[in-house]
Design an enzyme around this catalytic site. Structure first.
Site: not given
Ligand SMILES: NC(=O)c1ccc[n+]([C@@H]2O[C@H](COP(=O)([O-])OP(=O)(O)OC[C@H]3O[C@@H](n4cnc5c(N)ncnc54)[C@H](OP(=O)(O)O)[C@@H]3O)[C@@H](O)[C@H]2O)c1
Length: 472
Positions: A11, A129, A184, A187-188, A191-192
Site C-alpha cells: 500500500l 505505467s 514495460k 517502455h522505461n 522514456e529515459y
Molecule cells: N512510484 C511510481 O511512480 C511507480 C510507477 C510504476 C511502477 N512502479 C513500481 O510499482 C511498485 C510499487 O511502487 P511504489 O512506489 O508504490 O512502492 P515502493 O516504494 O517501491 O515499495 C514500498 C512497498 O513495498 C513494501 N515492501 C518493501 N519491502 C517489503 C518486504 N520485504 N515485504 C513486504 N513488503 C515490502 C512496503 O511495505 P511497508 O509499508 O511495510 O514498508 C510498501 O508497501 C514498484 O515495483 C515500483 O517500481 C512505481
C-alpha cells in the site's frame, strides 16, 4: 462473509491508488500491507463497500479472497517480491494466481514463474505505467503470462486501464512468460531516451539563445500542440513555469541541482540489448547522461579548465525553433525504433509473438511516454507488410524521416559547432544514418582483426572464410 474478487498486497503510492481504482469500478478488493498501520490508515480514509482490509494477518487476508484467488503484488521490486511470495505460499491453493504489477526485472519474472508452476500456483508479470496519479485514474497495463490467466483478469484490467485515442482500454495480452515485464522495461528505456532528448533541447535553448525557463516553456508549448504533443511535453510546461518559493521571482527549475537519479530500468534495457546484440544507442546514452550528471564534483573541477565556444553564426531564433522541432521529432522516432527493435528481437527469440501495433495503442494513454507519435506508430504497424522486421522498413515511417532529415542534420551541426553536448540527439541521428547505410567500414575492421589475431574475414566476391598473411 462476502469474499473479495481480488486481493492486493503493498500500500505505498502505486498499490494504494491501484486498489482505489479497482474498487471505484465496482470490484470487491481486499488489501494488505506488511506494516499493518498503513493498512489501517488507508482503510480508515478510503475503505468502502468494495474496499476492505482491516484484517491484520496474511492467512485471513488470503481466506477472504474468492477461489481460485487473484492476488496483485505491488511492492518494491527485487527481494521484497520474493519475500511476499514466500509469505503467501503456505496459504495458497492450486490455481491461485499471483500478479506482480511492480517494476520487476523480467528475468526475475521467468525465475518466479518457473518456481511457482510445479506448486500449481499461477504467476503473471504485469507492467503498469503512469505513476501514482495514473494508477488511480487509469494506467497503461502490460500483462504477460498465459492467455487463460489474462482472460480471468481481463474484466478488471479493462475497467481500470486508461483509454487510447479511440476510447479503448490501454491493455492487451502482451504474450506468454515475462513478456509483460520486458515490454514495460523497454517502455522505461524509451522514456529515459525521450526525456534526455528533451533535456538536450532545453539545454540548447538556454545556452545558445539565453532563454529563461518560461521562455523555453513557450516554445515547448508550440511543440506540444503539434506532432510532438505528449504527456512529457505537457508536464514540461508546468516544470519550466513553476516559480521558486524561496527565491523571489526565480524559476524553481533553475535551483534544482543538475544531478539525475535513476532506478535502473534504463540500465536494464541497455544491458539486455547488449546481451542480445541489439542496438539501442540512444537509450544507452540517456543512461550515460544521467551517470555523467551524477559526477557533479568532477564536472565542477573540470569546467573552469576548458573554455567553451562562444556563440557565432547562430540563425535567428525564429528559424531555429522549427529546425529544432524536426530534429526532436526525428530523434524521438529513432529512439522508439531502437526500443521496438529490442522488443522484436526478444519476441522472436523468446517466442512471445508480441504485437507492436497493440503495444503502440496501449501506450497512447495512461503511461509516461504517451504521445501523438504513438497514434502514428499504431497506424504504421497496422499498415505494415506482414513480418516487418524494423520500424524503418515501414514506408510511412521512412517518409517521416525523409521530410525531417535535412533539418535534423542542420540543427545537430549548429548545436555541436557551439560545443553543447547532445548525446541522445546525435546518437539517434547516427543510428538512423548507420542502419540505413549498406556500406559500413567493417571491412577495414575485419582487415585489422585478421592482421593482429588471424580472426579471418569473408569476401564480397566469393564464398568462404579467408585469412591473409599481411606482413611479408
Ligand atoms: N512510484 C511510481 O511512480 C511507480 C510507477 C510504476 C511502477 N512502479 C513500481 O510499482 C511498485 C510499487 O511502487 P511504489 O512506489 O508504490 O512502492 P515502493 O516504494 O517501491 O515499495 C514500498 C512497498 O513495498 C513494501 N515492501 C518493501 N519491502 C517489503 C518486504 N520485504 N515485504 C513486504 N513488503 C515490502 C512496503 O511495505 P511497508 O509499508 O511495510 O514498508 C510498501 O508497501 C514498484 O515495483 C515500483 O517500481 C512505481
Amino acid at each position: 462473509m462476502k469474499q473479495a474478487q481480488i486481493g492486493l498486497i503493498g500500500l505505498a503510492v502505486m498499490g494504494a491508488n491501484l486498489a482505489r481504482n479497482i474498487a471505484s469500478k465496482g470490484f470487491d478488493i481486499v488489501v494488505y500491507n506488511r506494516t499493518a498501520e498503513k493498512t489501517q490508515a488507508f482503510i480508515k480514509e478510503y475503505g468502502n463497500e468494495h474496499l476492505s482490509g482491516e484484517l491484520q494477518d496474511l492467512a485471513t487476508f488470503v481466506a477472504s479472497i474468492e477461489s481460485p484467488r487473484k492476488i496483485i503484488i505491488m511492492v518494491q521490486a527485487g527481494k521484497p517480491v520474493d519475500a511476499v511470495i514466500e509469505d503467501l505460499l503456505p496459504y495458497l491453493e492450486k490455481d491461485d494466481c499471483i500478479i506482480d504489477c511492480g517494476n520487476s526485472y523480467y528475468r526475475d519474472t521467468i525465475r518466479r514463474e518457473t518456481y511457482l508452476a510445479p506448486k500449481g500456483i499461477r504467476f503473471m508479470g504485469c507492467g503498469v505505467s503512469g505513476g501514482e496519479e495514473w494508477a488511480l485514474n487509469g494506467p497503461s497495463i502490460m500483462p504477460g503470462g498465459s492467455v487463460a490467466d489474462y482472460v480471468k483478469l481481463s474484466p478488471i484490467f479493462s475497467a481500470i486501464a486508461a483509454r487510447d485515442f479511440n476510447g479503448s482500454a490501454c491493455v492487451t495480452h502482451i504474450g506468454v512468460g515475462a513478456s509483460g515485464h520486458f515490454v514495460k522495461m523497454v517502455h522505461n528505456g524509451i522514456e529515459y531516451a525521450v526525456m534526455q532528448i528533451m533535456a538536450e533541447a532545453y539545454d540548447t535553448l538556454r545556452k545558445l539563445y539565453n532563454l529563461s525557463a518560461p521562455e523555453i516553456a513557450d516554445i515547448f508549448e508550440t511543440y506540444s500542440q503539434g506532432k510532438l504533443g505528449s504527456y512529457l511535453f505537457d508536464i514540461s510546461l508546468k516544470v519550466l513555469r513553476k516559480e521558486d518559493e524561496f527565491q523571489d521571482g526565480g524559476s524553481l527549475v533553475d535551483y534544482i541541482l543538475d544531478r539525475a537519479g535513476q532506478k535502473g530500468t534504463g540500465k536494464w534495457t541497455a544491458i539486455d540489448a547488449l546481451e542480445r546484440n541489439v542496438c539501442v544507442p540512444t537509450i544507452a546514452e540517456a543512461v550515460f547522461a544521467r551517470n555523467i550528471s551524477a559526477s557533479k564534483k568532477l564536472r565542477g573541477e573540470l569546467a573552469p579548465t576548458f573554455t567553451k565556444v562562444s556563440a557565432k553564426n547562430l540563425p535567428p531564433l525564429s528559424e531555429f525553433i522549427p529546425l529544432l522541432e524536426n530534429g526532436l521529432y526525428a530523434s524521438i522516432l529513432s529512439a522508439y525504433a531502437q526500443g521496438y527493435d529490442l522488443i522484436i528481437q526478444a519476441s522472436t527469440t523468446e517466442w512471445w509473438d508480441v504485437n507492436l501495433a497493440e503495444i503502440s495503442r496501449i501506450w497512447e494513454g495512461g503511461c509516461i511516454i504517451r504521445a501523438e507519435i504513438l497514434s502514428f506508430l499504431h497506424q504504421a504497424f497496422l499498415d505494415a507488410p506482414a513480418g516487418v522486421s524494423h520500424l524503418f522498413a515501414i514506408p510511412e515511417v521512412m517518409n517521416a524521416f525523409q521530410t525531417t532529415i535535412s533539418d535534423w542534420h542542420k540543427v545537430t551541426s549548429i548545436i555541436i559547432e557551439h560545443g553543447i553536448a547532445v548525446p541522445t540527439i546525435t546518437s539517434s541521428l547516427s543510428y538512423f544514418e548507420s542502419i540505413t547505410d549498406d556500406k559500413h567500414p567493417a571491412n577495414y575492421l575485419q582487415g585489422l582483426r585478421d592482421f593482429f589475431g588471424a580472426h579471418t574475414y569473408e569476401r564480397t566476391d566469393r564464398e568462404g572464410t579467408f585469412h591473409t598473411q599481411w606482413s611479408e
